[in-house]
Enzyme design. Sequence first.
Site, PDB file in Angstrom:
ATOM      1  N   VAL A 113      -7.769  10.608  66.995  1.00  0.00           N
ATOM      2  CA  VAL A 113      -7.361  11.216  68.439  1.00  0.00           C
ATOM      3  C   VAL A 113      -8.300  12.319  68.824  1.00  0.00           C
ATOM      4  O   VAL A 113      -7.911  12.846  69.803  1.00  0.00           O
ATOM      5  CB  VAL A 113      -5.995  11.850  68.133  1.00  0.00           C
ATOM      6  CG1 VAL A 113      -4.904  10.520  67.887  1.00  0.00           C
ATOM      7  CG2 VAL A 113      -5.594  12.838  67.107  1.00  0.00           C
ATOM      8  N   ASP A 114      -9.428  12.227  68.260  1.00  0.00           N
ATOM      9  CA  ASP A 114     -10.318  13.696  68.406  1.00  0.00           C
ATOM     10  C   ASP A 114     -11.267  13.474  69.535  1.00  0.00           C
ATOM     11  O   ASP A 114     -12.118  14.347  69.728  1.00  0.00           O
ATOM     12  CB  ASP A 114     -11.106  14.034  67.234  1.00  0.00           C
ATOM     13  CG  ASP A 114     -11.885  12.731  66.499  1.00  0.00           C
ATOM     14  OD1 ASP A 114     -12.223  11.753  67.575  1.00  0.00           O
ATOM     15  OD2 ASP A 114     -11.812  12.635  65.530  1.00  0.00           O
ATOM     16  N   HIS A 138      -3.980   5.179  68.388  1.00  0.00           N
ATOM     17  CA  HIS A 138      -2.925   6.631  68.087  1.00  0.00           C
ATOM     18  C   HIS A 138      -3.067   7.585  69.165  1.00  0.00           C
ATOM     19  O   HIS A 138      -2.545   8.648  69.257  1.00  0.00           O
ATOM     20  CB  HIS A 138      -3.346   7.115  66.851  1.00  0.00           C
ATOM     21  CG  HIS A 138      -3.035   6.242  65.556  1.00  0.00           C
ATOM     22  ND1 HIS A 138      -3.482   6.149  64.454  1.00  0.00           N
ATOM     23  CD2 HIS A 138      -2.306   4.813  65.501  1.00  0.00           C
ATOM     24  CE1 HIS A 138      -3.103   5.400  63.413  1.00  0.00           C
ATOM     25  NE2 HIS A 138      -2.355   4.550  64.276  1.00  0.00           N
ATOM     26  N   CYS A 149       9.922  12.328  82.429  1.00  0.00           N
ATOM     27  CA  CYS A 149       9.174  11.488  83.127  1.00  0.00           C
ATOM     28  C   CYS A 149       7.935  10.855  82.925  1.00  0.00           C
ATOM     29  O   CYS A 149       7.669  10.974  81.709  1.00  0.00           O
ATOM     30  CB  CYS A 149       9.329  12.545  84.511  1.00  0.00           C
ATOM     31  SG  CYS A 149       7.667  13.503  84.640  1.00  0.00           S
TER      32      CYS A 149
HETATM   33  P1  OAD Z   1      -7.444   8.806  56.030  1.00  0.00           P
HETATM   34  O1  OAD Z   1      -7.452  10.260  55.764  1.00  0.00           O
HETATM   35  O2  OAD Z   1      -6.416   7.939  55.357  1.00  0.00           O
HETATM   36  O3  OAD Z   1      -8.661   7.982  55.310  1.00  0.00           O
HETATM   37  C1  OAD Z   1      -9.990   8.530  55.473  1.00  0.00           C
HETATM   38  C2  OAD Z   1     -11.298   7.623  54.843  1.00  0.00           C
HETATM   39  O4  OAD Z   1     -12.321   8.205  55.294  1.00  0.00           O
HETATM   40  C3  OAD Z   1     -11.095   7.936  53.503  1.00  0.00           C
HETATM   41  O5  OAD Z   1     -11.213   6.373  52.914  1.00  0.00           O
HETATM   42  C4  OAD Z   1     -12.390   8.642  52.851  1.00  0.00           C
HETATM   43  O6  OAD Z   1     -12.928   7.967  51.742  1.00  0.00           O
HETATM   44  C5  OAD Z   1     -13.131   8.200  54.038  1.00  0.00           C
HETATM   45  N1  OAD Z   1     -14.182   9.392  54.151  1.00  0.00           N
HETATM   46  C6  OAD Z   1     -14.322  10.728  53.877  1.00  0.00           C
HETATM   47  N2  OAD Z   1     -15.640  11.063  54.502  1.00  0.00           N
HETATM   48  C7  OAD Z   1     -16.111  10.148  54.997  1.00  0.00           C
HETATM   49  C8  OAD Z   1     -17.479  10.245  55.637  1.00  0.00           C
HETATM   50  N3  OAD Z   1     -18.278  11.458  55.506  1.00  0.00           N
HETATM   51  N4  OAD Z   1     -17.845   9.015  56.059  1.00  0.00           N
HETATM   52  C9  OAD Z   1     -16.936   7.725  56.054  1.00  0.00           C
HETATM   53  N5  OAD Z   1     -15.919   7.874  55.587  1.00  0.00           N
HETATM   54  C10 OAD Z   1     -15.416   8.998  55.045  1.00  0.00           C
HETATM   55  O7  OAD Z   1      -7.491   8.585  57.558  1.00  0.00           O
HETATM   56  P2  OAD Z   1      -7.062   7.317  58.426  1.00  0.00           P
HETATM   57  O8  OAD Z   1      -7.359   6.014  57.598  1.00  0.00           O
HETATM   58  O9  OAD Z   1      -7.954   7.204  59.537  1.00  0.00           O
HETATM   59  O10 OAD Z   1      -2.128   8.511  61.945  1.00  0.00           O
HETATM   60  O11 OAD Z   1      -5.735   7.606  58.542  1.00  0.00           O
HETATM   61  C11 OAD Z   1      -5.063   6.576  59.306  1.00  0.00           C
HETATM   62  C12 OAD Z   1      -4.000   7.275  60.071  1.00  0.00           C
HETATM   63  O12 OAD Z   1      -2.992   7.898  59.144  1.00  0.00           O
HETATM   64  C13 OAD Z   1      -4.327   8.390  61.028  1.00  0.00           C
HETATM   65  O13 OAD Z   1      -4.791   7.931  62.204  1.00  0.00           O
HETATM   66  C14 OAD Z   1      -3.114   9.272  61.401  1.00  0.00           C
HETATM   67  C15 OAD Z   1      -2.735   9.290  59.854  1.00  0.00           C
HETATM   68  O14 OAD Z   1      -1.605   9.796  59.516  1.00  0.00           O
HETATM   69  C16 OAD Z   1      -1.168   9.137  62.615  1.00  0.00           C
HETATM   70  O15 OAD Z   1      -1.188  10.392  62.725  1.00  0.00           O
HETATM   71  C17 OAD Z   1      -0.067   8.307  63.512  1.00  0.00           C
END
Ligand code: OAD
Length: 263
Positions: A113-114, A138, A149
């Site tokens: 969302v950034d 998201h 509204c």
């Molecule tokens: P996560 O925090 O669950 O996973 C982040 C992933 O990024 C992990 O697998 C890390 O190993 C990896 N990671 C860390 N540093 C990295 C780097 N420099 N380069 C590449 N990968 C790296 O985040 P999401 O999977 O995005 O939803 O989470 C999914 C959703 O859960 C989010 O959109 C949010 C969250 O709760 C809502 O808020 C609805």
Amino acid sequence: MAKPEFAERGTWNVERNPRAILTDAGRVLVITGAGISAESGVPTFRGPAGLWKDFRLEDLATPEAFERDPRLVWEWYGWRRERVSTCTPNPGHLALARWILGRSGVTLVTQNVDGLHEAAARRVDPGNPARAIPVRLHGSIGWVRCTRCTFKAEDASPVDATSIDTLPHCPSCAAMLRPDVVWFGESLPVDALLRAEQASRSASACLVVGTAGVVYPAAGFALAVARRGKPLIVVDPGETAFDSAAAVKLVGNAGKVLPALLG
Ligand code: OAD
């Protein structure tokens, strides 16, 4: 092609050369998560330094939480908004934007969302960034919408969460505004869902970057491509739920791996 340093798992070979997979694929679905923004200074959600380590998602990222305590939820989103406002796209975002704008047939879908994919697209091609603007599953932390509204607007200004009265209110109907993000238990925006589904159905390869793969439907879009027998390429320094389905796993940070893979 020589095996680059970051392909530590030995999956990089002639048959499974990820650069060739992506070049040969007519249509590519790219799915990103919090990890791609980690090197920009945006915290991820899971893992030892993730947001869900210090905060309970039930208190902050559900419609029930907002109903119970909108001040607390706004305070948290205000803090995240402020943090994101100081962040800029990293080499991973930029390499991806450059690659997408330099070819056709790629759909970028993000759970983030950034707004950093959008910033990267504008930086790479200020005149015509559209193809590298992601489908946002998201929502966006830089937008608000009305709880009553249809009012919706871009708004990344600081939030005064001192009391209920100081929280953002709708200029049209005076009801409380909320961040235009998807909370747990809510439906995803229909438009975004349809575009992502369509891209998943037609993709001849899928590139997944920086997502643990535990949140659906995003994870399902990538796995559906692999289930159709098409290659899945995973870029992540840690273990993910996609690993067993991946044709190629590139173990490393997006800021280093993506420029090497897509440059
Ligand atoms: P996560 O925090 O669950 O996973 C982040 C992933 O990024 C992990 O697998 C890390 O190993 C990896 N990671 C860390 N540093 C990295 C780097 N420099 N380069 C590449 N990968 C790296 O985040 P999401 O999977 O995005 O939803 O989470 C999914 C959703 O859960 C989010 O959109 C949010 C969250 O709760 C809502 O808020 C609805």
